[in-house]
Design a protein around this motif. Structure first.
Motif, short mmCIF file in Angstrom:
data_model
loop_
_atom_site.label_atom_id
_atom_site.label_comp_id
_atom_site.label_asym_id
_atom_site.label_seq_id
_atom_site.Cartn_x
_atom_site.Cartn_y
_atom_site.Cartn_z
N ASN A 14 -77.90 39.26 47.08
CA ASN A 14 -78.59 40.36 47.77
C ASN A 14 -77.59 41.50 47.97
OD1 ASN A 14 -81.03 38.92 48.23
ND2 ASN A 14 -79.99 37.80 49.86
N PHE A 15 -78.05 42.71 47.74
CA PHE A 15 -77.20 43.88 47.97
C PHE A 15 -77.97 44.83 48.90
CE2 PHE A 15 -76.36 42.10 43.86
CZ PHE A 15 -74.97 42.05 43.79
N VAL A 16 -77.56 44.88 50.16
CA VAL A 16 -78.23 45.76 51.13
C VAL A 16 -77.31 46.96 51.36
CG1 VAL A 16 -79.19 45.94 53.46
CG2 VAL A 16 -79.37 43.78 52.20
N ALA A 17 -77.81 48.13 50.98
CA ALA A 17 -76.93 49.31 50.99
C ALA A 17 -77.45 50.40 51.93
CB ALA A 17 -76.83 49.88 49.58
N THR A 18 -76.52 51.01 52.66
CA THR A 18 -76.85 52.15 53.52
C THR A 18 -76.14 53.38 52.96
OG1 THR A 18 -76.85 50.62 55.38
CG2 THR A 18 -76.82 52.97 55.91
N ASP A 19 -76.88 54.46 52.83
CA ASP A 19 -76.29 55.69 52.29
C ASP A 19 -75.35 56.28 53.33
OD1 ASP A 19 -75.66 57.98 51.03
OD2 ASP A 19 -77.72 58.65 50.66
N MET A 20 -74.05 56.37 52.99
CA MET A 20 -73.05 56.87 53.93
C MET A 20 -72.47 58.21 53.45
SD MET A 20 -72.98 54.50 56.20
CE MET A 20 -71.48 54.62 57.14
N THR A 21 -73.10 58.81 52.43
CA THR A 21 -72.53 60.02 51.82
C THR A 21 -72.25 61.10 52.86
OG1 THR A 21 -73.86 59.47 49.89
CG2 THR A 21 -72.82 61.64 49.90
N GLU A 22 -73.28 61.40 53.68
CA GLU A 22 -73.11 62.47 54.67
C GLU A 22 -72.11 62.06 55.77
OE1 GLU A 22 -76.22 61.94 53.37
OE2 GLU A 22 -76.07 63.79 52.19
N ARG A 34 -69.57 59.92 55.58
CA ARG A 34 -68.18 59.97 55.10
C ARG A 34 -67.71 61.42 54.94
NH1 ARG A 34 -68.29 55.53 56.74
NH2 ARG A 34 -68.37 53.60 55.54
N ALA A 35 -68.62 62.27 54.47
CA ALA A 35 -68.25 63.69 54.31
C ALA A 35 -67.92 64.29 55.67
CB ALA A 35 -69.39 64.45 53.64
N SER A 36 -68.72 63.92 56.67
CA SER A 36 -68.47 64.47 58.00
C SER A 36 -67.17 63.92 58.59
CB SER A 36 -69.70 64.19 58.87
OG SER A 36 -69.35 63.59 60.06
N GLU A 89 -76.69 61.54 40.21
CA GLU A 89 -76.00 61.94 41.44
C GLU A 89 -75.24 60.75 42.02
OE1 GLU A 89 -77.30 63.82 45.77
OE2 GLU A 89 -78.82 63.07 44.39
N GLU A 90 -74.02 61.00 42.51
CA GLU A 90 -73.23 59.91 43.10
C GLU A 90 -73.43 59.87 44.61
OE1 GLU A 90 -69.15 60.23 41.87
OE2 GLU A 90 -69.68 60.12 39.74
N ARG A 91 -73.69 58.65 45.15
CA ARG A 91 -73.88 58.48 46.58
C ARG A 91 -72.90 57.42 47.09
NH1 ARG A 91 -76.68 62.57 48.39
NH2 ARG A 91 -77.10 61.40 50.30
N THR A 92 -72.22 57.72 48.19
CA THR A 92 -71.34 56.72 48.80
C THR A 92 -72.19 55.81 49.67
OG1 THR A 92 -69.60 58.35 48.88
CG2 THR A 92 -69.30 56.40 50.26
N VAL A 93 -72.14 54.50 49.37
CA VAL A 93 -72.97 53.54 50.12
C VAL A 93 -72.11 52.43 50.69
CG1 VAL A 93 -75.24 53.83 49.07
CG2 VAL A 93 -73.51 52.53 47.86
#
Lengths: 129, 420
Positions: free
Chosen positions: B165-173, B175-177, B143-147
């Motif tokens: 260091n790679f600190v990622a926040t899931d922005m999928t929802e 960005r979609a909104s 599954e692809e997630r925009t982070v």
């Protein structure tokens, strides 16, 4: 109406706007040869009547004005039809997309009737009615 | 025994010396032992503190369940993989640490578009110390997630660069909104502009029909309809423009613009409302105009907003002054009439009114979307609070600044400074 008045196709899915555009076309001294309420009907109409000018709304069901315009340009028999696009999109990007489809001119809604008459006359070469 | 008998005095002295030396050595030994024991204690404390700190760090990282934290070595091999990463990417720590590369979880095409591999991910962070941008993670299930990923260099115990260091926040929802909101605004804009086209077009036909002239009363009523349709149209335009600014899709069509012509246009646009409201409009323009690089339509919109606001905020008998001056701006932002070393040429548009003014505590919020000053609400000044945020966005896009000074009860001055 002059028998040799420029021939114009008008396509818009909004009946009120289509009637307003037809009125402006006549005021510009041109003749409305086809009215269409969707993209495929506009394309068929253009192929059957080979108008001097097609005034196409951008947002139409079936095929957008941009798609109709591209199809007209791709077909040698209709490639010479002049195209004026009408659209509720008024941003520079909207205009650029419209012209990139091969349209000769682009007019954003809401337009003034006087402005549309002048633009139709300029593109179709009509004389004042 | 014999030797002792031969030198009894020397022997006693030597014994005393030896005793003293033994005592000194014993004391030294005791001191060293005490020192060793103290250092041993210190070492033990330091060890405990280090272990506690490592435990704290681990527990903090492990407590982060909604953000993925991935630490790698210099080759991009995963060394740290927190529960947030497990949750987002669907793989347990044991399957990943020392076994997988961070790039394994990125969309390959996206990395390739930026040159490919780990270098694509860390190029900016390497140069600037940090980088935050959107990437696409691919989970264990494909599954692809925009982070939104913040990339920073990682150091080892001795402070040497040891990885990333790679600190990622899931922005999928999110960005979609955002896309949905963008589409919604475009749709609404289209759906409102189309009926407005009919209203304005047919009004024009009725108002300009030479065969059936209208009575003055009819013309006045239809004039009201037209004015309100135009107001609705401006509101739709402002909403669409605000959405474009927010989505970063706002572009300028730059050319040489004479600001004197822009201000004359703004004065002309505001004249009807000013006359109706009993407000005097004064125009102070430099001879020969003042040209800046800019988008004439957008600059016109910015000036229209400022002048229209000033007129609306000024009670009958007041005055609105539109002034244009050339000036010089120092690096600290101060402007002067004369050129100073290090200063850059600017154009200054000021719109000054003698109106209600704005409370000092509200000045900071003035450029926020939909914000309306309390004096606007109190004095029933019409508006939705978009004009100044739009003006600010246009000014910023031109590399300029928009400043305001105001005294409640006395008036307000907006100054728009543009590079020339």
């Amino acid at each position: 109406m002059e028998p040799h008045a420029p021939r114009v196709l008008v396509a818009d899915d909004e009946d009120d706007i289509r009637a307003l555009v037809c009125l402006a076309v006549r005021r510009a001294g041109c003749r409305v040869v086809t009215e269409a309420a969707d993209g495929p009907a506009a394309l068929d109409g253009a192929r059957n009547t080979l108008p001097d000018l097609a005034v196409l709304d951008v947002s139409m069901p079936g095929a957008t004005g941009l798609e109709v315009c591209s199809a007209l340009r791709a077909d040698p028999s209709t490639a010479g039809v002049r195209v004026l696009l009408l659209s509720a999109g008024a941003s520079p990007e909207d205009v650029a997309r419209g012209l990139a489809s091969g349209a000769d001119s682009y007019l954003a809604k809401p337009f003034t009737v006087a402005g549309l008459v002048a633009r139709v006359r300029e593109l179709a070469g009509g004389v004042p009615a | 025994m014999t030797a002792v008998e031969q030198t009894p005095a020397t022997t006693t002295a030597e014994i005393d010396l030896l005793r003293a030396e033994v005592a000194r050595l014993a004391a030294e030994r005791d001191a060293l032992r005490a020192d060793m024991e103290r250092r041993d204690g210190e070492l033990e404390t330091a060890g405990r503190m280090l272990a506690a700190r490592a435990q704290t760090m681990t527990s903090v990282i492990d407590a982060v369940t909604e953000q993925s934290i991935i630490g790698t070595d210099l080759d991009g091999v995963v060394r740290v993989w927190n529960p947030g990463a497990e949750k987002l990417l669907g793989l347990p720590r044991a399957d990943v640490v020392r076994r997988r590369l961070v790039t394994d979880f990125h969309l390959a095409d996206e990395l390739a578009a930026d040159g490919g591999g780990l270098a694509a991910l860390v190029r900016v962070a390497q140069a600037e110390g940090r980088d935050v941008r959107d990437w696409t993670y691919v989970t264990a299930r494909g599954e692809e997630r925009t982070v939104s990923v913040a990339v920073t260099p990682r150091s080892d115990d001795s402070g040497e660069h040891a990885g990333w260091n790679f600190v990622a926040t899931d922005m999928t929802e999110v960005r979609a909104s955002e896309r949905l909101k963008d589409q919604f605004v475009s749709l609404i804009s289209h759906e409102l502009r189309t009926p407005l086209s009919s209203i304005l077009g047919y009004l024009e036909l009725v108002l300009d029909d030479p065969d059936q002239p209208l009575t003055d009363e009819q013309r006045s009523h239809l004039g009201t309809v037209e004015r309100n349709a135009q107001r609705l149209l401006r509101l739709v335009g402002d909403l669409l423009f605000t959405a474009q600014v927010e989505a970063g899709r706002f572009t300028l069509q730059p050319e040489d613009v004479d600001l004197a012509a822009v201000l004359r246009g703004a004065e002309e646009t505001a004249r009807v409302a000013a006359t109706a409201g009993g407000v005097r409009l004064d125009l102070e323009l430099p001879e020969g105009g003042l040209v800046v690089p800019g988008d004439p339509v957008r600059l016109g919109q910015a000036c229209d907003n400022l002048v229209s606001n000033a007129v609306k905020f000024t009670p009958a008998g007041g005055c609105v002054t539109l002034a244009l001056r050339a000036g010089w701006q120092a690096p600290d932002g101060t402007t002067t009439d004369d050129e100073r070393p290090g200063s850059a040429p600017v154009a200054r548009i000021s719109v000054t009114d003698t109106g209600y003014g704005i409370p000092a505590a509200e000045l900071d919020q003035l450029f926020t979307r939909f914000f309306r000053a309390s004096t606007a609400k109190r004095n029933a000044v019409k508006g939705v609070g978009l004009g100044l945020s739009i003006t600010k966005a246009i000014t910023t896009a031109h590399g300029g600044t928009l400043d305001v000074t105001s005294t409640e009860g006395h008036g307000t001055t907006f100054t728009l400074t543009l590079p020339r």
